[in-house]
Design a protein around this motif. Structure first.
Motif, PDB file in Angstrom:
ATOM      1  N   GLU A  92      23.504 -67.824  70.743  1.00  0.00           N
ATOM      2  CA  GLU A  92      23.033 -67.146  71.945  1.00  0.00           C
ATOM      3  C   GLU A  92      21.882 -66.196  71.630  1.00  0.00           C
ATOM      4  N   GLU A 143      21.918 -67.714  81.116  1.00  0.00           N
ATOM      5  CA  GLU A 143      22.292 -66.316  81.013  1.00  0.00           C
ATOM      6  C   GLU A 143      22.140 -65.812  79.571  1.00  0.00           C
ATOM      7  N   ALA A 183      18.563 -65.336  78.703  1.00  0.00           N
ATOM      8  CA  ALA A 183      18.005 -64.134  79.328  1.00  0.00           C
ATOM      9  C   ALA A 183      18.351 -62.917  78.481  1.00  0.00           C
ATOM     10  N   GLU A 210      25.483 -71.039  81.839  1.00  0.00           N
ATOM     11  CA  GLU A 210      25.777 -70.082  80.769  1.00  0.00           C
ATOM     12  C   GLU A 210      24.596 -69.977  79.816  1.00  0.00           C
ATOM     13  N   PHE A 216      22.871 -55.550  82.657  1.00  0.00           N
ATOM     14  CA  PHE A 216      23.012 -57.004  82.682  1.00  0.00           C
ATOM     15  C   PHE A 216      24.368 -57.407  83.252  1.00  0.00           C
TER      16      PHE A 216
END
Ligand code: ADP
Ligand code: MG
Lengths: 256, 283
Positions: B96, A205, A208, A202, B59
């Protein structure tokens, strides 16, 4: 969570070298480790790499890392190669287990080479600020994609460590016993593997997506926050190291 | 007025999913407009953000129907990295958003600017400006991974703002922030008005959004349930069916009006609107 790097900030001559000079050093040591095939020469080479680590003032963290990784692999090699060798002289026996000399010799060579390579690689990893390395590689015309791969590779181990620590803390908070007997420890290890692997996938990803959102690789060229200086010492070393390596390689034919 | 974003009959179904995450959405957003997107969890807000920034379909694989135009680009043929030159995207999870390249907050901001191939001086000037704007300049030498969730969120926003996009898409940018941090983020977004930037933001804090947005879009089950000025949309009697918490100010007004028909005059949805109604009633 700690920063994702094994970099150890210190004042040393090695820290101040251009990252590419250090890469050349790693390549030279690797070449010598492959060319040399006698334990005596390999031991001398290992001592030399340790001297460089000492000069870089990172010998202690390097030994700590190697004792947790290479040392374990080396022990494993000695046991497996020593026992698996089909015949020949028995060096020593532990009850029914006979360790063969030929197998131990091979294990010795592989282990020495492994130690040498890791010691050289740690010289680069522990003394180079990762963003400098990325800037330096791209300055030497390496593509941003390739330099990003190099950087990510350098972060794999600290990233895994950080993740493992976070998962362990969470599991302990939920009451999972990670201390105590060997059996409970093994069980805790299995409970760790799943989240670690899934989390890492994860993570890849998400990263990215994160770098896409920052327009990574849209232009062929990137600029850099840091300018990496090439000193005259660097210029000398970039020529001298390969020449010396070539010279030392000939020792192979002199020392048997 | 030129259009910043145009969606025509857009539907998207994630690979393997039985039902579309977003269905039959058509909308036109003008340059400089501030759009707030609301809707319950799982209603399709994040997917809509992915559509505007090219992560869908480039994506996340799946079936896309309809046309998505952002600026003068068609997202079916332009990927997220290329779109990032004009469309900034702030993800819902600030962790993230971190590139992993920056070892310090300053380097994290600089990463995007390095990708734009800006000169070093420009990188430093822009990084300092955005870090000061979100009050992270003092923490510029700290690792992004050591910052609190709220600080990471501010860093994520700063890193995108530094790239100076024409359009900004923010997915729940204040989910980890306290009221002070929330005001700080929306204050920073408010200040961008003069620059003419178009802002699309999803947000659960309805009061904040009601006073920020020019228009509100309600997403329900992947469909556009309502669209219009905050006062029209958020005072609607359907608001409960859409599973949206009514703004605090309209709940107060409802009590004060005590049952009088809200269809005659829509309920106020911001503090200012409530004050206007009260002073009107007093006169
Ligand atoms: N990567 C994905 N793959 C499959 N389905 C997804 C994916 N992401 C979201 N969904 C589904 O799409 C729907 C909309 O989700 P999302 O856009 O994340 O909503 P919101 O942001 O409003 O919570 C949900 O039903 C969700 O389960
Ligand atoms: Mg969401």
């Amino acid at each position: 969570m700690p920063s994702l790097s094994s970099y150890v900030p210190r004042e040393s001559l090695v820290h101040g070298l251009h990252p590419v000079t250090k890469l050349v050093y790693v390549a030279c040591i690797l070449a010598l480790a492959v060319v040399y095939s006698t334990p005596a020469l390999l031991v001398v080479l290992l001592l030399a790499t340790c001297c460089v680590l000492l000069a870089a003032r990172v010998l202690r963290p390097a030994v700590r890392i190697m004792s947790r990784t290479v040392l374990l692999i080396a022990l494993f090699l000695f046991v497996v190669r020593g026992l698996a060798e089909p015949g020949g002289n028995v060096a020593f026996a532990l009850g029914p287990l006979a360790f063969k000399q030929a197998g131990l010799d091979v294990a010795m060579l592989i282990s020495l080479r492994l130690f040498i390579f890791v010691a050289a690689a740690l010289t680069l990893l522990l003394t180079t600020y990762p963003p400098y390395l990325m800037a330096a590689l791209e300055e030497k015309k390496l593509s941003p994609r390739a330099s990003y791969v190099v950087l990510s590779t350098m972060q794999i181990i600290p990233m895994m460590q950080a993740r493992a620590t976070a998962i362990l803390e969470a599991q302990q908070a939920r009451g999972l016993d990670t201390r105590g007997s060997l059996l409970t420890r093994v069980r805790a290890l299995f409970a760790l593997v799943g989240p670690l692997v899934l989390g890492s996938i994860e993570g890849v990803e998400a990263r990215a997506m994160a770098i896409e959102a920052r327009a990574f690789l849209v232009h062929h060229r990137r600029t850099h926050l840091y300018a990496v200086a090439t000193s005259s010492v660097d210029r000398v070393l970039m020529v001298a190291l390969p020449v010396l390596t070539f010279a030392f390689a000939t020792l192979r034919f002199l020392v048997r | 007025m030129t259009l910043a974003i145009r969606l025509e009959d857009v539907s998207f179904t994630y690979q393997g999913a039985a039902t579309p995450a977003v269905a039959d959405i058509s909308l036109a957003i003008e340059e400089g407009e501030r759009i707030g997107i609301v809707g319950p969890n799982g209603s399709g807000k994040t997917t809509l953000c992915h559509l505007l920034t090219g992560f869908v379909p480039h994506f996340f694989p799946g079936q896309l129907r309809g046309i998505v135009r952002v600026g003068d680009l068609d997202t079916s043929s332009v990927g997220p990295a290329q779109l990032a030159l004009s469309v900034g995207r702030v993800f819902d999870d600030p962790f993230e958003q971190l590139s992993g390249v920056g070892m310090t907050a300053l380097e994290e901001v600089a990463f995007g600017l390095e990708n734009l191939a800006l000169p070093r001086e420009e990188i430093l000037v822009r990084s300092e400006a955005v870090l000061r704007a979100v009050r992270l300049w003092e923490s510029r030498e700290r690792s992004p991974f050591e910052l609190s969730g709220g600080q990471q969120q501010l860093l994520a926003i700063a890193s995108i703002l530094a790239m100076r996009p024409h359009i900004l898409v923010l997915d729940e940018p204040t989910s980890q922030l306290d009221p002070i941090g929330t005001d700080q983020v929306f204050g920073a977004l408010h200040d961008l008005r003069e620059s003419g930037i178009t802002i699309v933001v999803t947000e659960h804090k309805i009061d904040t959004l009601a006073s920020f947005a020019d228009r509100i879009i309600v997403v329900h089950d992947g469909r556009c349930a309502a669209m219009g000025p905050p006062r029209d949309v958020l005072s609607s009697p359907d608001i409960e069916r859409w599973q949206i918490e009514p703004p605090m100010w309209s709940r107060i007004a409802q009590r004060l009006r005590s049952g009088r028909d809200t269809r005659v005059c829509p309920l106020p949805v911001t503090r200012g609107e409530l004050m206007a109604e009260l002073s009107h009633a007093a006169a």
